[in-house]
Write a protein that holds these residues in place. Structure first.
Motif, PDB file in Angstrom:
ATOM      1  N   TYR A  32      50.256 -89.462  66.466  1.00 18.52           N
ATOM      2  CA  TYR A  32      51.505 -89.655  65.750  1.00 18.52           C
ATOM      3  C   TYR A  32      51.989 -91.072  65.996  1.00 18.52           C
ATOM      4  O   TYR A  32      51.626 -91.709  66.971  1.00 18.52           O
ATOM      5  N   CYS A  33      52.777 -91.547  65.084  1.00  9.92           N
ATOM      6  CA  CYS A  33      53.281 -92.908  65.227  1.00  9.92           C
ATOM      7  C   CYS A  33      54.489 -92.930  66.160  1.00  9.92           C
ATOM      8  O   CYS A  33      55.202 -91.927  66.287  1.00  9.92           O
ATOM      9  N   MET A  34      54.700 -94.062  66.795  1.00  7.63           N
ATOM     10  CA  MET A  34      55.820 -94.229  67.717  1.00  7.63           C
ATOM     11  C   MET A  34      56.344 -95.651  67.619  1.00  7.63           C
ATOM     12  O   MET A  34      55.644 -96.554  67.163  1.00  7.63           O
ATOM     13  N   GLY A  35      57.554 -95.833  68.089  1.00 12.67           N
ATOM     14  CA  GLY A  35      58.133 -97.159  68.052  1.00 12.67           C
ATOM     15  C   GLY A  35      59.127 -97.386  69.162  1.00 12.67           C
ATOM     16  O   GLY A  35      59.626 -96.429  69.764  1.00 12.67           O
ATOM     17  N   TRP A  36      59.388 -98.640  69.436  1.00 10.83           N
ATOM     18  CA  TRP A  36      60.444 -99.046  70.364  1.00 10.83           C
ATOM     19  C   TRP A  36      61.496 -99.823  69.586  1.00 10.83           C
ATOM     20  O   TRP A  36      61.164-100.692  68.767  1.00 10.83           O
ATOM     21  N   PHE A  37      62.727 -99.500  69.877  1.00  9.27           N
ATOM     22  CA  PHE A  37      63.851-100.190  69.265  1.00  9.27           C
ATOM     23  C   PHE A  37      64.781-100.650  70.391  1.00  9.27           C
ATOM     24  O   PHE A  37      64.695-100.170  71.515  1.00  9.27           O
ATOM     25  N   ARG A  38      65.667-101.555  70.073  1.00  9.74           N
ATOM     26  CA  ARG A  38      66.650-101.977  71.065  1.00  9.74           C
ATOM     27  C   ARG A  38      67.980-102.256  70.383  1.00  9.74           C
ATOM     28  O   ARG A  38      68.033-102.596  69.202  1.00  9.74           O
ATOM     29  N   GLN A  39      69.029-102.093  71.196  1.00  5.73           N
ATOM     30  CA  GLN A  39      70.376-102.316  70.695  1.00  5.73           C
ATOM     31  C   GLN A  39      71.181-103.046  71.743  1.00  5.73           C
ATOM     32  O   GLN A  39      71.428-102.506  72.825  1.00  5.73           O
ATOM     33  N   ALA A  40      71.564-104.253  71.418  1.00  8.26           N
ATOM     34  CA  ALA A  40      72.410-105.053  72.285  1.00  8.26           C
ATOM     35  C   ALA A  40      73.862-104.733  71.970  1.00  8.26           C
ATOM     36  O   ALA A  40      74.169-104.225  70.878  1.00  8.26           O
ATOM     37  N   PRO A  41      74.775-105.024  72.894  1.00 11.64           N
ATOM     38  CA  PRO A  41      76.193-104.756  72.655  1.00 11.64           C
ATOM     39  C   PRO A  41      76.687-105.389  71.355  1.00 11.64           C
ATOM     40  O   PRO A  41      76.384-106.550  71.083  1.00 11.64           O
ATOM     41  N   GLU A  42      77.372-104.604  70.564  1.00 13.57           N
ATOM     42  CA  GLU A  42      77.967-105.045  69.302  1.00 13.57           C
ATOM     43  C   GLU A  42      76.929-105.489  68.269  1.00 13.57           C
ATOM     44  O   GLU A  42      77.261-106.215  67.327  1.00 13.57           O
TER      45      GLU A  42
END
Length: 124
Positions: A32-42
């Motif tokens: 199955y496919c997978m991913g990494w994401f990121r979220q910085a403040p604001e």
């Protein structure tokens, strides 16, 4: 149900390295496919890297040459090796799995399951 648990985040000096892990459990079979994401403040959550069912990888321009994806299919675990970290890499990192066909690898709507995230903080 499918569960994703990220680990490996922490605080590091600029230029340092971290390896994130994403362990997948539950009713999931085959590749199955997978991913990494990121979220910085604001800031909005953004794609970092993704791997398809056939092992093909895709990286955001900002991390190419510094981050490397790998997966252990026997352990249902995805890894993100992050080298040469800088302050702009500071964010909460999320793992995602089981993607719908079509569309961008970095579209949030492409993925069915998400982890709770692991914090990465890079100090300069």
């Amino acid at each position: 149900q499918v569960q994703l648990v990220e680990s490996g985040g922490g605080s590091v000096q600029a230029g340092g390295s971290l390896r994130l892990s994403c362990a997948v459990s539950g009713k999931i079979y085959g590749r199955y496919c997978m991913g990494w994401f990121r979220q910085a403040p604001e800031k909005e959550r953004a794609g970092v890297a993704a791997i398809g069912r056939d092992g093909t990888t895709t990286y955001a321009d900002s991390v190419k040459g510094r981050f490397t994806l790998s997966r252990d299919n026997a352990k249902n675990t995805l890894y993100l090796q992050m080298n040469s970290l800088n302050a702009e890499d500071t964010a909460m990192y999320y793992c995602a799995a089981i993607c719908r066909s079509g569309g961008s690898w970095f579209a949030l709507s492409k993925y069915n399951y998400w982890g709770q995230g692991t914090q990465v903080t890079v100090s300069s």
